[in-house]
Design a protein around this motif. Structure first.
Motif, PDB file in Angstrom:
ATOM      1  N   UNK A 271      57.067  29.247 -22.631  1.00  0.00           N
ATOM      2  CA  UNK A 271      57.345  27.900 -23.135  1.00  0.00           C
ATOM      3  C   UNK A 271      57.791  27.946 -24.601  1.00  0.00           C
ATOM      4  N   UNK A 272      58.619  27.002 -24.998  1.00  0.00           N
ATOM      5  CA  UNK A 272      59.113  27.019 -26.385  1.00  0.00           C
ATOM      6  C   UNK A 272      58.109  26.433 -27.369  1.00  0.00           C
ATOM      7  N   UNK A 273      57.034  25.820 -26.851  1.00  0.00           N
ATOM      8  CA  UNK A 273      55.935  25.426 -27.746  1.00  0.00           C
ATOM      9  C   UNK A 273      54.678  26.127 -27.236  1.00  0.00           C
ATOM     10  N   UNK A 274      54.162  27.031 -28.026  1.00  0.00           N
ATOM     11  CA  UNK A 274      52.939  27.745 -27.639  1.00  0.00           C
ATOM     12  C   UNK A 274      51.790  27.212 -28.490  1.00  0.00           C
ATOM     13  N   UNK A 275      50.884  26.476 -27.841  1.00  0.00           N
ATOM     14  CA  UNK A 275      49.756  25.897 -28.577  1.00  0.00           C
ATOM     15  C   UNK A 275      48.550  26.825 -28.490  1.00  0.00           C
ATOM     16  N   UNK A 276      48.136  27.348 -29.647  1.00  0.00           N
ATOM     17  CA  UNK A 276      46.973  28.246 -29.679  1.00  0.00           C
ATOM     18  C   UNK A 276      45.658  27.475 -29.617  1.00  0.00           C
ATOM     19  N   UNK A 277      45.628  26.249 -30.108  1.00  0.00           N
ATOM     20  CA  UNK A 277      44.382  25.488 -30.057  1.00  0.00           C
ATOM     21  C   UNK A 277      44.169  24.593 -31.260  1.00  0.00           C
TER      22      UNK A 277
END
Ligand code: FS2
Ligand code: SF4
Length: 546
Positions: A445-451
């Motif tokens: 995905x082009x947005x990787x949300x770590x937290x």
């Protein structure tokens, strides 16, 4: 009052009448008085520690008190009055212990000696704030350190709640608080202490990462539901995963659902919480949307930390707000832990049963859970994509969200980025672009949300791993650009941690901190290449040129 600790400081200079955050001058002054006494306590405790005295009570008290003064964490004047009274008692106690161990004190900072009764607090509080330091540059560095330490205290407290402690972090917080009262320290000394704060920022975030992942498992790729079901429900906000766990345990089988709001969204990524069928997903957006979103949610809201927006007098949810931990709000019920850390949320659950189910404001799913373990599991894919040129550049867009319209910049920036770029995010900044359909690159995905904001640590771990894989000498040779949005003091400790790790050319927006004097800002520009933001197109061009 004078407060300039957050990005929304009035006029870009400081709040003087009432905080843009809703903090009254009484609350602001009480917070100043508490910080002043914490510095006094720290003058004694650092000396006591040097002499081998153990100071567990001071350690947790200082940590909790610092957290209470973070932007949007606590608006409860009574809580601050109680904390100040306790600070005075504790200060006498630690002073006596230090003296018994052989310490002698002379020419003390006034916060180490002043005493007063409750009716004297407000008058004294007016004299002891930020402006007590005359020299603008010294004040700027002292506050930069103090705000970093506040952010560090928040992360340390979450880890503490899970049974993880590090004496060195406690010692450092007090060392820093004592140091910012020391007139003999030069600007260079304070710059060095600023970097040391960053070092402890890394340790604090690493400790919290360990606490969260050892307790609840490693975050994993997750599709989070953003729609609603027809059961009554509780909304949980803030950052504390121990509270999340206890709420899920206690609501199980009651017919009451649980949804996360704002910074609690990443709780959806943890394996330990996925087993609960009544944990439905995330409701709404970032913290500043709560005035509308809490109206339509219908059920009670539990704040485990900031960001609280004090509700309007006629808000329908006003009597449904509960706080716990360092959070607080005048008029809201505060839930304390017992001596074993257990919290009784039954009052919230009973109230929820009487409420209507949440009104749906959107539906569908968003994807997250890209903390270091998950990304490293995909490392081969990521490295191949970089080597083949499918991914040209990464953009770390971690940090906070806020009310200002100028933050639309981040939505536009995300939309306008070339399609061969990937956004690495953490913190509530993500809400500016995590619902855009930005697609993927070969399944990534082009947005990787770590937290959460503290999971910015994950982004640093990922960067260090890539540095190793690509055999680079310098972390700055990686195709990673940093365009970070800040709001409160946890973003300050994240920034200092990145600087400590050697990351250069970080851009910070939507505005640079009001607490940076011109000279201190220049030091950050010269030493670390810190910059602000301008127009989306211009900035993208600048970043893409490296
Ligand atoms: Fe966001 Fe507010 Fe996480 Fe900050 S919800 S601005 O607290 O710490 O990020
Ligand atoms: Fe102003 Fe921010 Fe301080 Fe609130 S925390 S009083 S908005 S500077």
């Amino acid at each position: 009052m004078f407060c300039y600790q957050c990005q929304e400081a009035a006029g870009g200079k400081g709040c003087t009448v009432r905080g843009v955050c809703g903090k009254t001058d009484t609350t602001a002054n009480l917070q100043d008085l508490l910080i002043y006494l914490l510095k006094g306590i720290s003058v004694y405790s650092t000396k006591a520690k040097d002499l081998g005295v153990e100071t567990p009570k001071v350690d947790t008290f200082v940590m909790e008190s610092l957290f209470m003064t973070i932007t949007n964490a606590n608006f409860d004047n009574d809580a601050f009055v109680e904390q100040i009274k306790e600070a005075l008692e504790l200060r006498d106690e630690i002073k006596a212990k230090a003296e018994t161990a052989g310490a002698e004190f002379a020419d003390l900072y006034e916060g180490a000696t002043w005493s007063g009764t409750e009716d004297e607090f407000s008058a004294k509080a007016e004299e002891v704030g930020v402006l007590q330091t005359d020299n603008e540059d010294v004040r700027s560095l002292r506050e930069l350190i103090t705000y970093g330490v506040k952010g560090l205290a928040a992360y340390t407290e979450h880890a503490y709640n899970l049974g993880y402690e590090n004496q060195e972090i406690y010692d450092f917080m007090q060392k820093a608080l004592a140091a910012v009262t020391d007139d003999s320290l030069t600007a260079d000394d304070l710059v060095a202490l600023t970097l040391e704060t960053g070092k402890f920022g890394v340790e604090g975030m690493a400790q919290l990462d360990k606490a969260n992942t050892e307790t609840y498992g490693n975050p994993e790729i997750t599709e989070v539901n953003i729609g609603t079901r027809s059961n009554p429900a509780i909304l949980i906000s803030g950052h504390d995963l121990k509270d999340m766990e206890q709420l899920l345990e206690q609501t199980e089988g009651t017919g009451v659902d649980v949804y996360t709001h704002s910074e609690m969204l990443p709780a959806n990524y943890y394996p330990a919480f996925k087993k609960y069928d009544h944990f439905v997903g995330n409701y709404g957006n970032s913290w500043w949307k709560q005035k509308e979103e809490f109206e339509s949610f219908n059920g009670p809201i539990l704040f485990t930390t900031n960001c609280i927006v004090p509700p309007k007098g006629n808000a329908s949810y006003k009597d449904k707000i509960f706080t716990t931990g360092s959070a607080g709000l005048d008029g809201a019920t505060h839930i304390e832990a017992d001596e074993n850390g257990k919290k009784d949320f039954s009052e919230i659950i009973e109230l929820a049963k009487k409420c209507d189910a949440p009104q749906e404001i959107e539906n569908g799913k968003i994807v997250g859970g890209f903390a270091h373990n998950q990304v490293l599991a995909l490392a081969d894919k990521v490295v191949d994509a970089v080597k083949s040129g499918a991914i040209k550049q990464f953009f770390v867009m971690a940090g906070c969200d806020g009310r200002m319209n100028s933050r639309d910049y981040y939505t536009e920036f995300a939309k306008e980025l070339p399609e061969d770029t990937v956004i690495l995010t953490a913190g509530c900044a993500k809400y500016r672009y995590n619902k855009l359909d930005l697609g993927d690159i070969g399944g990534i995905p082009r947005v990787l949300d770590a937290g959460q904001c503290n999971d910015s640590y994950s982004l640093a771990v990922i960067a260090m791993k890539l540095q190793e894989v690509f055999e680079l000498d310098d972390i700055n040779e990686l195709p990673i650009s940093y365009n970070i949005a800040w709001y409160e003091q946890k973003a300050v400790i994240v920034l200092l941690a990145l600087l400590y790790l050697g990351v250069k050319n970080i851009h910070l927006g939507p505005t640079l901190p009001a607490f940076l004097s011109e000279n201190v800002a220049n030091v950050l520009v010269d030493k670390f290449g810190i910059g602000g933001i301008s127009e989306v197109e211009e900035d993208i061009e600048m970043f893409m040129q490296g």
